[in-house]
Design a protein around this motif. Structure first.
Motif, PDB file in Angstrom:
ATOM      1  N   PRO A 154       3.032  13.685  32.899  1.00  5.76           N
ATOM      2  CA  PRO A 154       3.995  13.154  31.900  1.00  5.76           C
ATOM      3  C   PRO A 154       5.133  14.035  31.049  1.00  5.76           C
ATOM      4  N   TRP A 187       7.887  14.540  33.587  1.00  8.35           N
ATOM      5  CA  TRP A 187       8.399  13.284  34.113  1.00  8.35           C
ATOM      6  C   TRP A 187      10.034  13.157  33.922  1.00  8.35           C
ATOM      7  N   ALA A 196       4.080   9.218  39.591  1.00  7.99           N
ATOM      8  CA  ALA A 196       3.469   9.767  38.498  1.00  7.99           C
ATOM      9  C   ALA A 196       2.289   9.997  38.350  1.00  7.99           C
ATOM     10  N   THR A 226      -0.559   9.697  36.693  1.00  8.40           N
ATOM     11  CA  THR A 226      -1.185   9.023  35.211  1.00  8.40           C
ATOM     12  C   THR A 226      -2.528   9.180  34.897  1.00  8.40           C
ATOM     13  N   ALA A 229       5.560   5.639  31.907  1.00 17.50           N
ATOM     14  CA  ALA A 229       6.313   6.271  33.084  1.00 17.50           C
ATOM     15  C   ALA A 229       7.353   5.350  33.750  1.00 17.50           C
TER      16      ALA A 229
END
Length: 394
Positions: free
Chosen positions: A154, A157, A143, A145, A203
């Motif tokens: 995001p 995701w 992920a 971030t 996540a």
């Protein structure tokens, strides 16, 4: 000039012009010190970029001898080279995270390399290779971030997680890891740190809600391993710190964290000569001697990884005193002003090391060159031989 005591002990192998000495005992001690900080989290030894210039295979083997069971590489070629050298999956999990389209997916699957996936294109290429080889993949979903490099944003995701779980339901792969990487863990208090912790939590929550049951969740790099225990999760990825350099020098040096630098770089004086005042030194005459003096020629240059930015600033220890590079660093050599001292040709020049002999450290070189210690050790070139000592029986 800084004056330092010398031990009289030869640090350089007889007959070589320059050498990087790698203290494998220090490497093991560093891993033990880091492991003591991680609690229940496992330790990954990051050996990318030839183990930060220290020798990928030798450092990987020493880490395994010290009990480490995870190795980290950037490129698939690095991971495959470790497998080809005999580090099988029964000895270590190897994670590789820097993939490009058309990469050696099939080879990595056959070698049982763990594969990081940051986007649908990579998942699709991996699944195609699984169908070709019949070997299921071990996948770590990454992920983004907040670092803004590799990793899934995001808003993408949920789609990536869902696609990976569909492939897992078909028996094509197993999602064994969820991970991310800090942007500024080496700057304690930086606002991005908490934002990334929160982003990683989000996540993880989504992936686990969707049905992912990872073996490991991992976020911490070297600075986070030392300063952010809340980021340790199941696995920490230690790179620079395992080689005994501080990733947070503004907070403390290696000794403050129980670490010892693993690499020392030493050369021999190739020439010592007396010159008059006003004599130009090296290309462009950016340095001229202020008075009659002696010059020493050090036979390493930017082809060996000595930064050209060290021109006029790079520190070395020679004849018991700190000196600075005089004039420009050339491809194969640089000069120091010995200020009238007359050491013998062949005397050792300590460029950097642990500091135990009074020599500069990689951190000192980083400061002198306006860079970081990571770059100093990683860039030392292949024509500088590595000498290993203090290793365990492998």
């Amino acid at each position: 000039m800084t004056t330092a005591k010398t031990t009289g002990t030869a640090l350089l192998t007889e007959g070589v012009r320059a050498e990087a000495a790698i203290d494998l005992g220090a490497l093991r001690d560093n891993l033990a010190a880091l492991d003591a900080r991680t609690g229940a989290a496992a330790l990954m030894a990051v050996v990318k970029s030839d183990a930060y210039g220290h020798g990928g295979l030798r450092c990987a083997l020493e880490a395994l001898a010290a009990g480490v069971r995870w190795l980290g590489t950037a490129t698939p070629e690095e991971a495959l080279a470790l497998r080809a050298a005999g580090i099988g999956p029964e000895r270590a999990r190897i994670l590789c995270w820097l993939w490009t389209p058309g990469g050696p997916w099939a080879e990595a699957l056959r070698a049982q390399v763990d594969i990081s996936v940051s986007g649908l294109w990579a998942l699709e290429e991996l699944v195609a290779a699984v169908r070709e080889t019949g070997v299921p993949g071990r996948v770590h979903l990454k992920a983004d971030t907040g670092l803004g490099r590799n990793g899934c944003q995001p808003h993408d995701w949920p789609e990536l997680v869902a696609a990976a779980l569909r492939a897992q339901a078909e028996g094509l792969l197993q999602v064994v890891g969820l991970w991310s990487h800090f942007a500024a863990a080496d700057e304690p208090g930086h606002p991005s740190i908490q934002a990334q912790l929160d982003g990683f939590t989000a996540a993880l929550e989504h992936a686990e809600w969707a049905g992912v049951r990872p073996e490991v969740r991992h976020l911490a790099n070297s600075p986070a391993t030392l300063t952010l225990p809340q980021s340790h999760y199941d696995l920490v990825r230690t790179g620079l710190a395992m080689y005994g350099l501080s990733p947070v020098p503004q907070l403390g040096g290696p000794a403050d964290y129980g670490l010892r630098p693993v690499m020392s770089l030493t050369a021999r004086l190739a020439l010592v000569k007396r010159v008059p005042g006003g004599h130009g030194v090296s290309y462009g005459h950016h340095y001229t001697t202020p008075r009659e003096t002696t010059l020493g020629l050090v036979p390493v240059g930017y082809a060996d990884g000595i930064p050209r930015h060290a021109s006029g600033t790079g520190p070395v220890l020679v004849a018991g005193r700190w000196r600075r590079v005089a004039g420009r660093v050339a491809m194969d050599q640089f000069v120091v002003d010995l200020e009238g001292d007359t050491p013998e040709v062949g005397e050792e020049v300590l460029l950097f090391g642990s500091g135990e002999h009074g020599e500069p450290t990689a951190e000192d070189w980083g400061v002198a060159c306006g860079t970081i210690s990571y770059e100093i050790v990683t860039r030392i070139g292949a024509r500088v031989p590595r000498r290993y000592f203090g290793g365990s029986a492998l």
